[in-house]
Design an enzyme around this catalytic site. Structure first.
Site, short mmCIF file in Angstrom:
data_model
loop_
_atom_site.label_atom_id
_atom_site.label_comp_id
_atom_site.label_asym_id
_atom_site.label_seq_id
_atom_site.Cartn_x
_atom_site.Cartn_y
_atom_site.Cartn_z
N LYS A 46 24.15 -45.19 -45.28
CA LYS A 46 24.05 -46.51 -45.92
C LYS A 46 23.88 -47.50 -44.79
O LYS A 46 24.80 -47.71 -43.99
CB LYS A 46 25.31 -46.81 -46.74
CG LYS A 46 25.41 -48.24 -47.24
CD LYS A 46 26.51 -48.35 -48.29
CE LYS A 46 27.35 -49.61 -48.20
NZ LYS A 46 26.64 -50.87 -48.34
N GLY A 95 32.37 -58.66 -50.82
CA GLY A 95 33.75 -59.17 -50.95
C GLY A 95 33.87 -60.46 -51.73
O GLY A 95 34.97 -61.00 -51.84
N THR A 143 35.60 -53.80 -52.82
CA THR A 143 36.70 -54.78 -52.78
C THR A 143 37.35 -54.98 -54.15
O THR A 143 38.58 -55.05 -54.25
CB THR A 143 36.17 -56.12 -52.25
OG1 THR A 143 35.44 -55.90 -51.05
CG2 THR A 143 37.32 -57.08 -51.95
N ALA A 155 27.46 -54.36 -53.66
CA ALA A 155 28.25 -55.48 -53.14
C ALA A 155 28.34 -56.68 -54.08
O ALA A 155 27.41 -57.00 -54.81
CB ALA A 155 27.73 -55.95 -51.78
N GLY A 156 29.50 -57.31 -54.00
CA GLY A 156 29.72 -58.58 -54.68
C GLY A 156 30.20 -58.47 -56.12
O GLY A 156 30.42 -59.49 -56.77
C1 DXP Z 1 32.12 -50.53 -48.72
C2 DXP Z 1 30.84 -51.14 -48.45
O1 DXP Z 1 29.92 -50.50 -48.08
C3 DXP Z 1 30.68 -52.58 -48.65
O2 DXP Z 1 30.02 -53.10 -47.55
C4 DXP Z 1 29.91 -52.72 -49.92
O3 DXP Z 1 28.76 -53.40 -49.72
C5 DXP Z 1 30.75 -53.13 -51.07
O4 DXP Z 1 30.87 -54.50 -51.28
P1 DXP Z 1 32.08 -55.07 -52.14
O5 DXP Z 1 33.29 -54.85 -51.32
O6 DXP Z 1 31.78 -56.52 -52.38
O7 DXP Z 1 32.14 -54.30 -53.43
#
Ligand code: DXP
Length: 257
Positions: free
Chosen positions: A96, A157, A207, A184-185
């Site tokens: 990733k 996050g 997160t 993410a997000g």
């Molecule tokens: C764990 C990871 O790879 C993070 O960089 C991912 O992008 C998740 O993002 P969140 O923590 O916002 O869910």
């Protein structure tokens, strides 16, 4: 079902392994989500030898696939080097790929990302790039060898959900055959359902589960929401309308006006 580099994956949810109250709770959350893939930061692994050992033991016992990540890398050089180390440590060509532009937004550096993706694909890696929803950047990533794209929902996050639904929908329409993962997000399960209802193949989050009051219950809630969104997409949602349309037939009314 998502197919990543020829591997058929059952679960539409990928889970991150950072920020949990303990490795045991992380492991329980992964089990509750029934996900097939977890993402692990190489830096997390090498940070503290003892903690790293315990952590890796929990991951190994889960029997899931590991998608190592280059979280926290701010340059092409750093990301490429980290990816190579991750391949050694985890024994997988999957990576990733994160090349981060700035610490405040943790937005992808899309120029560095394309360059790093090209280098790593050329060296046999199977790259999962954390990108934006920009169509031009996505085209370049595919040209660079990426067979999966992972556009952000919102900054890492932030728990803001899908910041640009239009952009994500356009990306889906533009690449009907490329597996797409919102990465993410995400903050609440309905965000995961919304991504899947757009026709995305999976969601990746960390997160919102790790920082929940009850990470295990939240992992289960996200998994169910992602499944529900996937089912809704395959079921074929009706088009929204501007005007009302009666759902009860008028035939059989006592008085027809
Ligand atoms: C764990 C990871 O790879 C993070 O960089 C991912 O992008 C998740 O993002 P969140 O923590 O916002 O869910």
């Amino acid at each position: 079902m998502p197919v990543f580099y020829g591997e058929i994956i059952e679960s539409p949810m990928l889970l991150g392994t950072s920020l949990y109250p303990s490795p045991a709770i992380m492991a329980e959350a992964v089990r509750a989500s029934a996900c097939d893939i977890v993402t692990v930061s190489l830096r997390r692994e090498s940070g503290s030898a003892r903690a790293g050992q315990d952590f890796w033991g929990f991951i190994r016992d889960l029997g899931v696939r590991v998608l190592p990540n280059t979280a926290g890398c701010h340059s092409v050089r750093e990301a490429v080097t980290t990816a190579k180390m991750a391949r050694e440590v985890f024994g997988t060509p999957w990576i990733k790929l994160e090349v981060i532009n700035d610490a405040e937004t943790l937005a992808p550096d899309v120029f560095g990302l394309v360059e790093a993706a090209r280098i790593l694909s050329g060296e046999g890696f199977q790259v999962f790039p954390y990108c934006t929803e920009d169509l031009g950047v996505a085209e370049r990533l595919v040209e660079a060898g990426c067979e999966v794209l992972m556009p952000w929902g919102a900054p890492i996050g932030s728990a803001r959900g899908l910041n640009n639904v239009y952009g994500l929908r356009s990306l889906r329409a533009h690449f009907p055959d490329i597996p797409l993962v919102v990465d993410a997000g995400l903050g609440v399960p309905s965000h995961a359902a919304a991504a899947m209802e757009l026709g995305y193949d999976a969601v990746l989050l960390n997160t919102a589960v790790a920082k929940a009051g009850d990470p295990v219950a939240m992992a289960r809630a996200f998994a169910q929401a992602a499944e529900a969104g996937r089912l809704a997409f395959t079921a074929g949602a009706m088009e929204p309308r501007d005007m009302a349309a009666p759902s009860t037939p008028v035939l059989g009314k006592a008085f027809l006006e």
